[in-house]
Enzyme design. Structure first.
Site, PDB file in Angstrom:
ATOM      1  N   LYS A 131       0.853  -1.193   0.000  1.00 20.78           N
ATOM      2  CA  LYS A 131       0.000   0.000   0.000  1.00 20.78           C
ATOM      3  C   LYS A 131       0.879   1.230   0.000  1.00 20.78           C
ATOM      4  O   LYS A 131       1.988   1.154   0.559  1.00 20.78           O
ATOM      5  CB  LYS A 131      -0.970   0.026   1.191  1.00 20.78           C
ATOM      6  N   TYR A 216      -4.561   3.902   6.086  1.00 14.58           N
ATOM      7  CA  TYR A 216      -5.144   2.940   7.049  1.00 14.58           C
ATOM      8  C   TYR A 216      -6.495   3.429   7.543  1.00 14.58           C
ATOM      9  O   TYR A 216      -7.398   2.624   7.794  1.00 14.58           O
ATOM     10  CB  TYR A 216      -4.202   2.727   8.242  1.00 14.58           C
TER      11      TYR A 216
HETATM   12  P1  NDP Z   1      12.394   1.252   2.723  1.00 14.59           P
HETATM   13  O1  NDP Z   1      12.966   2.562   2.362  1.00 14.59           O
HETATM   14  O2  NDP Z   1      12.816   0.642   4.009  1.00 14.59           O
HETATM   15  O3  NDP Z   1      12.683   0.193   1.574  1.00 14.59           O
HETATM   16  C1  NDP Z   1      12.386   0.444   0.228  1.00 14.59           C
HETATM   17  C2  NDP Z   1      13.364  -0.339  -0.660  1.00 14.59           C
HETATM   18  O4  NDP Z   1      12.994  -0.107  -2.011  1.00 14.59           O
HETATM   19  C3  NDP Z   1      14.813   0.119  -0.552  1.00 14.59           C
HETATM   20  O5  NDP Z   1      15.508  -0.492   0.507  1.00 14.59           O
HETATM   21  C4  NDP Z   1      15.364  -0.280  -1.894  1.00 14.59           C
HETATM   22  O6  NDP Z   1      15.705  -1.659  -1.865  1.00 14.59           O
HETATM   23  C5  NDP Z   1      14.167  -0.165  -2.833  1.00 14.59           C
HETATM   24  N1  NDP Z   1      14.245   1.028  -3.692  1.00 14.59           N
HETATM   25  C6  NDP Z   1      14.233   1.014  -5.037  1.00 14.59           C
HETATM   26  N2  NDP Z   1      14.339   2.240  -5.534  1.00 14.59           N
HETATM   27  C7  NDP Z   1      14.422   3.070  -4.483  1.00 14.59           C
HETATM   28  C8  NDP Z   1      14.550   4.477  -4.363  1.00 14.59           C
HETATM   29  N3  NDP Z   1      14.604   5.294  -5.438  1.00 14.59           N
HETATM   30  N4  NDP Z   1      14.604   5.018  -3.109  1.00 14.59           N
HETATM   31  C9  NDP Z   1      14.535   4.248  -2.024  1.00 14.59           C
HETATM   32  N5  NDP Z   1      14.411   2.883  -2.087  1.00 14.59           N
HETATM   33  C10 NDP Z   1      14.358   2.309  -3.303  1.00 14.59           C
HETATM   34  O7  NDP Z   1      10.805   1.426   2.675  1.00 14.59           O
HETATM   35  P2  NDP Z   1       9.718   0.510   3.398  1.00 14.59           P
HETATM   36  O8  NDP Z   1      10.148  -0.897   3.356  1.00 14.59           O
HETATM   37  O9  NDP Z   1       9.381   1.088   4.714  1.00 14.59           O
HETATM   38  O10 NDP Z   1       8.428   0.736   2.455  1.00 14.59           O
HETATM   39  C11 NDP Z   1       8.320   0.102   1.193  1.00 14.59           C
HETATM   40  C12 NDP Z   1       6.835  -0.006   0.805  1.00 14.59           C
HETATM   41  O11 NDP Z   1       6.155  -0.804   1.769  1.00 14.59           O
HETATM   42  C13 NDP Z   1       6.093   1.314   0.738  1.00 14.59           C
HETATM   43  O12 NDP Z   1       5.173   1.316  -0.321  1.00 14.59           O
HETATM   44  C14 NDP Z   1       5.348   1.385   2.075  1.00 14.59           C
HETATM   45  O13 NDP Z   1       4.154   2.139   2.024  1.00 14.59           O
HETATM   46  C15 NDP Z   1       5.055  -0.087   2.318  1.00 14.59           C
HETATM   47  N6  NDP Z   1       4.968  -0.413   3.750  1.00 14.59           N
HETATM   48  C16 NDP Z   1       3.903  -1.148   4.175  1.00 14.59           C
HETATM   49  C17 NDP Z   1       3.770  -1.478   5.498  1.00 14.59           C
HETATM   50  C18 NDP Z   1       2.626  -2.315   5.955  1.00 14.59           C
HETATM   51  O14 NDP Z   1       2.450  -2.485   7.158  1.00 14.59           O
HETATM   52  N7  NDP Z   1       1.833  -2.879   5.043  1.00 14.59           N
HETATM   53  C19 NDP Z   1       4.742  -1.022   6.498  1.00 14.59           C
HETATM   54  C20 NDP Z   1       5.873  -0.325   5.930  1.00 14.59           C
HETATM   55  C21 NDP Z   1       5.948  -0.024   4.604  1.00 14.59           C
HETATM   56  P3  NDP Z   1      16.915  -2.249  -2.766  1.00 14.59           P
HETATM   57  O15 NDP Z   1      18.152  -1.582  -2.229  1.00 14.59           O
HETATM   58  O16 NDP Z   1      16.839  -3.680  -2.451  1.00 14.59           O
HETATM   59  O17 NDP Z   1      16.615  -1.923  -4.180  1.00 14.59           O
END
Ligand code: NDP
Length: 365
Positions: A131, A216
């Site tokens: 989401k 949410y």
């Molecule tokens: P993070 O920043 O922790 O992780 C995102 C990952 O995406 C990065 O580590 C990277 O992984 C990859 N990525 C690719 N391109 C980019 C970029 N341009 N900038 C930053 N990261 C990039 O975010 P979250 O894990 O917190 O959130 C990711 C998604 O999950 C969002 O859509 C958020 O809304 C959702 N979410 C949902 C939750 C829930 O409870 N359902 C809780 C938290 C988040 P790599 O280095 O491997 O490419």
């Protein structure tokens, strides 16, 4: 007769090994189909999902897609992922030739979801997407259409749709225990830190608190009230214009009206800590939950008393249920498909429009 339970109990009793978790003793042996999943975007949430999937029986983490080579090496050893199931964003489309991966779970920043879902669908893989499913309803509709055309399922990471206390409130409402529903209040927020993170970058986040945490309250309003809203009004407040730049909302209040006459009042914010509360009021009873959408345990009570359903890791339950939906066509109590994600995006579009115009915006979900 020796049962699996006897065997597990004997193993656990042997002094030299760690005790088995209680679920292992009670879980019946599973030898049905397993959904083989690759996670895309190995950040904070992907790690939480990967850890939770260690306890899944119907879903298994088998692949990873990342822009950071070190992470792929780490994940190979940490989660036992074979190198042949690892991709970067450039090689990702080769996944179409990999018969050992059934589904891709997209956990990247919001603005990347649209193109990555289209790519995964074109590669013939089922798609799970975090989401918000996309930045707006136009993108969302394209994603739903692309997955339909490719004959793959599109599911959104709405983990609360499988949470036992939430489902009990929904059951009570459906069975009339609260009487006619009159009012819902959803308050969702936290105080956001690092100003350089993608969540505060309009290009990557598509907005501010509403896209991230306010969703949410939007989604919760719909599953708690049990109707689709027909109008929305909204007001934005910004106290820090440096941290929350143009197009990145800090706090938005929004209100819904429903066909039955019920109304809802919600708050989404990046400036208040631990704001996580739902309140549903009906003619005969009520439910209140706090915390209501965090990772849990969720706590709540109704006019009949405390909600006592046991906590299980949300991401583990979600992945088990989504495997059942994809592999066995199971119908969840509250939908988690692309159409469901699209409805929330239509509401997000309408809330931003209501903020901009100051007008009541009709909704046609
Ligand atoms: P993070 O920043 O922790 O992780 C995102 C990952 O995406 C990065 O580590 C990277 O992984 C990859 N990525 C690719 N391109 C980019 C970029 N341009 N900038 C930053 N990261 C990039 O975010 P979250 O894990 O917190 O959130 C990711 C998604 O999950 C969002 O859509 C958020 O809304 C959702 N979410 C949902 C939750 C829930 O409870 N359902 C809780 C938290 C988040 P790599 O280095 O491997 O490419």
């Amino acid at each position: 007769m020796n049962t699996r339970r006897d065997f597990l109990q004997k193993v656990a009793a042997s002094a030299l090994i760690l005790p088995l978790p209680s679920w292992a003793l009670s879980a019946p042996k599973y030898d049905g189909p397993v959904l083989r999943v690759a996670l895309m975007g190995l950040g904070g949430y992907a790690t939480r999902v990967a850890d939770a999937m260690r306890d899944c029986k119907k879903a298994k983490l088998v692949g990873a897609i990342s822009g950071t080579p070190d992470k792929l090496t780490n994940w190979q050893s940490k989660y036992g992922i074979p190198e042949k199931n690892c991709y970067n964003y450039q090689t990702f489309s080769n996944i179409r030739n990999n018969p050992d991966i059934d589904a891709v779970y997209i956990t990247t920043p919001n603005s990347l979801h649209h193109s990555q879902v289209l790519q995964a669908a074109a590669a013939g893989k089922h798609v799970l997407c975090e989401k918000p499913m996309a930045l707006n309803a136009k993108e969302g509709a394209e994603m739903v259409a692309a997955c339909k055309k490719a004959g793959v399922k599109l599911l959104v990471g709405y983990r609360m749709h499988f949470e036992p206390k939430t489902l009990e409130v929904i059951r009570m409402r459906n069975s009339g225990e609260f009487g006619k529903i009159l009012f819902f209040q959803g308050l969702c927020g936290f105080r956001i830190g690092d100003p350089t993170q993608w969540r505060l970058n309009r290009e990557l986040a598509g907005g501010g608190s509403l896209m991230d945490i306010g969703i949410y309250a939007i989604n919760g309003t719909r599953y708690m009230v049990g109707e689709e809203p027909v109008w929305v009004t909204a007001q934005e407040t910004k106290t820090d214009k440096v941290k929350f730049k143009e197009g990145v909302d800090e706090t938005i209040q929004f209100q819904f009206g429903f066909p039955s006459g019920a109304v809802a009042s919600c708050l989404s914010t990046y400036s208040m800590n631990n704001l996580d509360r739902f309140f549903l009021n009906g003619e005969k009873g009520f439910a209140e939950m706090q915390p209501s959408t965090g990772y849990g345990p969720i706590k709540g009570r109704t006019n009949k008393g405390e909600l006592t359903q046991p906590h299980a890791t949300h991401q583990m339950v979600q992945m088990e249920e989504m495997a059942d939906i994809i592999l066995n066509g199971k119908q969840p109590i509250v939908p988690v498909d692309g159409e469901e994600g699209l409805k929330d995006l239509k509401i997000i579009d309408a809330i931003y429009l209501a903020v901009k115009t100051g007008k009541k915006v009709p909704l046609n979900l």
